[in-house]
Scaffold this motif. Structure first.
Motif: not given
Lengths: 91, 91
Positions: A72, A76, A79-80, A83-84, A86-87, B31, B34-38, B58, B61-62
């Protein structure tokens, strides 16, 4: 953990393999895993005394879970990380 | 987390679903996710304001990783519990 003689590893070797963990936390985690039956601990009453750790057959049954997690993250983790970014950049 | 309207869930509902976690820790974990895009977070500027959470594609996918872990625990949790009993009973 299966690197030493007969798959046994000493505390100092584990510390070297996982430098980010403090000795105190590593000792706690080893005790927890020993209690959970995932790590075996062998005490050698020598001078000075020697302690070795090894993973147990029960721990080896977890390997498929780790492989799924590694697969995984290979797929992925990018992508994480995006996302970090962007956050962290958000106002 | 996919229980509410369009798979969205409010903080209070999440607290009810996971009573063992304190509000502070739950807010931190949300938080982080959210930061990790999950986890997606939707803020509704109403009076009073309303916040809803939902899992992201995302995060979905887990699911195979969680299924592997659930399968492992269904099969092996008994062995872990017996190991704990032995460890706790040891002198």
């Amino acid at each position: 953990m299966g690197r030493g003689r007969a798959g046994r590893t000493r505390f100092t070797e584990l510390r070297r393999l996982v430098p980010a963990i403090t000795p105190k936390v590593l000792a706690q985690r080893l005790r927890q895993m020993e209690r959970d039956g995932l790590v075996g601990r062998t005490y050698h009453a020598e001078m000075p005394p020697r302690v070795e750790y090894e993973i147990t057959p029960l721990a080896r049954t977890l390997l498929p879970v780790f492989h799924t997690l590694v697969d995984w993250s290979d797929t992925h983790l990018g992508e994480v990380e995006r996302a970090r970014e962007r956050y962290d950049a958000a106002p």
